[in-house]
Design an enzyme around this catalytic site. Structure first.
Site, mmCIF file in Angstrom:
data_model
loop_
_atom_site.group_PDB
_atom_site.id
_atom_site.type_symbol
_atom_site.label_atom_id
_atom_site.label_comp_id
_atom_site.label_asym_id
_atom_site.label_seq_id
_atom_site.Cartn_x
_atom_site.Cartn_y
_atom_site.Cartn_z
ATOM 1 N N GLU A 1 0.829 -1.205 0.000
ATOM 2 C CA GLU A 1 0.000 0.000 0.000
ATOM 3 C C GLU A 1 0.867 1.261 0.000
ATOM 4 O O GLU A 1 1.837 1.365 0.745
ATOM 5 C CB GLU A 1 -0.914 -0.001 1.223
ATOM 6 C CG GLU A 1 -1.887 1.178 1.259
ATOM 7 C CD GLU A 1 -2.749 1.190 2.503
ATOM 8 O OE1 GLU A 1 -3.787 1.877 2.485
ATOM 9 O OE2 GLU A 1 -2.395 0.525 3.495
ATOM 10 N N CYS B 1 -5.782 -2.831 2.357
ATOM 11 C CA CYS B 1 -5.500 -2.744 3.787
ATOM 12 C C CYS B 1 -6.731 -2.867 4.686
ATOM 13 O O CYS B 1 -7.213 -3.967 4.899
ATOM 14 C CB CYS B 1 -4.703 -1.481 4.082
ATOM 15 S SG CYS B 1 -3.833 -1.569 5.678
ATOM 16 N N LYS C 1 -10.148 2.436 -2.254
ATOM 17 C CA LYS C 1 -10.317 1.878 -0.914
ATOM 18 C C LYS C 1 -11.635 2.322 -0.304
ATOM 19 O O LYS C 1 -11.940 3.515 -0.238
ATOM 20 C CB LYS C 1 -9.139 2.313 -0.048
ATOM 21 C CG LYS C 1 -9.095 1.709 1.340
ATOM 22 C CD LYS C 1 -7.790 2.113 2.026
ATOM 23 C CE LYS C 1 -7.622 1.525 3.401
ATOM 24 N NZ LYS C 1 -6.308 1.875 3.995
#
Length: 288
Positions: free
Chosen positions: A40, A150, A113
């Site tokens: 990331e 994540c 995300k």
């Protein structure tokens, strides 16, 4: 499929970070990697430890300089690359965005995300707007990639929706580490919980999981995060096919049998047995 992982310790020197990534991408391609996954926000330091408006200067458009840089590498080596970028969508509108680059250097697709944390040392809500693309896998020449990022990795709903949309594997570029104020025992519980929940996604969906984390310690003005590495690959029964160390950079190739998911889903037909008519409450925040 031969999958390359790059677990790297980053510095504030963005050009050097990208140079080292480029070298490692070339080495993994020479080892036969067909897909290479980066961690990331791999271009620089994990800047979300503090809230600083000047950091927005690091954001870039998509397409932009990084998609061109890594796209050229994808084309040069004939590999698919999963990148993770700080996207500038518009003035005052930014995302934490994974971009998949095809073997010809073109953009196969992107994922913004969805789950954005806001914890000490992880002030991501200051920087990132939640994604609005949804949980859509990205079709590539090597398969349909369910790319998440994540904090998404803690949510079974995200993994399930990717699977229901036909993802053939789940991929999580990651930046997570220890709180230095926690005891060693608590740090280890958190690291194991992080791996366990993702292996659970593999089992529940009958899909391989690829997770690539940062490594090394990064300091900001008032905090420090020792990233715990532990990048790993799990098979569709949650079996560990590879696990990186907690304290070393790694670039390696892991072979995954992409046909195994078919057999595992025949043994454990979880999708068949889902009681979808009874799940309407799952969309509620809480059931009082």
């Amino acid at each position: 499929m031969k999958i390359g992982l790059i677990q790297q310790h980053n510095t504030a020197d963005i050009a050097d970070n990208k140079k080292r990534l480029a070298k490692k991408i070339g080495e993994l391609a020479q080892q036969g990697a067909e897909l290479i996954v980066l961690q990331e926000l791999h271009n620089g330091l994990y800047f979300c430890q503090t809230e600083n408006v000047n950091v927005f200067d690091q954001a870039e458009t998509i397409p932009g300089p990084s998609t061109e840089f890594f796209g050229n590498l994808a084309k040069q080596y004939g590999v698919v690359i999963v990148t993770s970028l700080f996207e500038r969508r518009s003035t005052g509108l930014y995302h934490n965005t994974a971009v998949v680059l095809e073997k010809d250097g073109s953009i196969a697709g992107k994922y913004r995300k969805m789950h954005i944390p806001d914890d000490p040392g992880y002030y991501e809500k200051f920087y990132f707007t939640p994604g609005d693309i949804g949980f859509q896998p990205i079709q590539t020449s090597i398969g349909k990639l369910g790319v998440l990022v994540c904090w998404d990795q803690w949510y079974p709903e995200a993994a399930r929706l990717m699977a229901l949309h036909g993802a053939e594997l789940l991929i999580y570029p990651t930046a997570i580490g220890y709180d230095t104020n926690d005891t060693k025992e608590e740090q280890e519980r958190q690291r194991m919980a992080w791996q366990t929940v993702q292996r659970g996604h593999a089992v529940a969906n009958g899909l391989p999981v690829i997770t690539v984390n940062r490594v090394g310690s990064e300091k900001s003005e008032n905090s420090e995060i020792p990233f715990w590495g532990t990048s790993f690959v799990a098979g569709p029964q949650g079996e560990l096919l590879y696990e990186a160390p907690t304290d070393q950079e790694v670039e390696t190739v892991v072979e995954v049998d992409m046909q195994r998911s078919e057999q595992v889903r025949r043994w454990w037909p979880f999708l068949r047995d889902r009681r979808i008519e009874a799940y309407k409450d799952i969309t509620k925040r809480f059931i009082d």
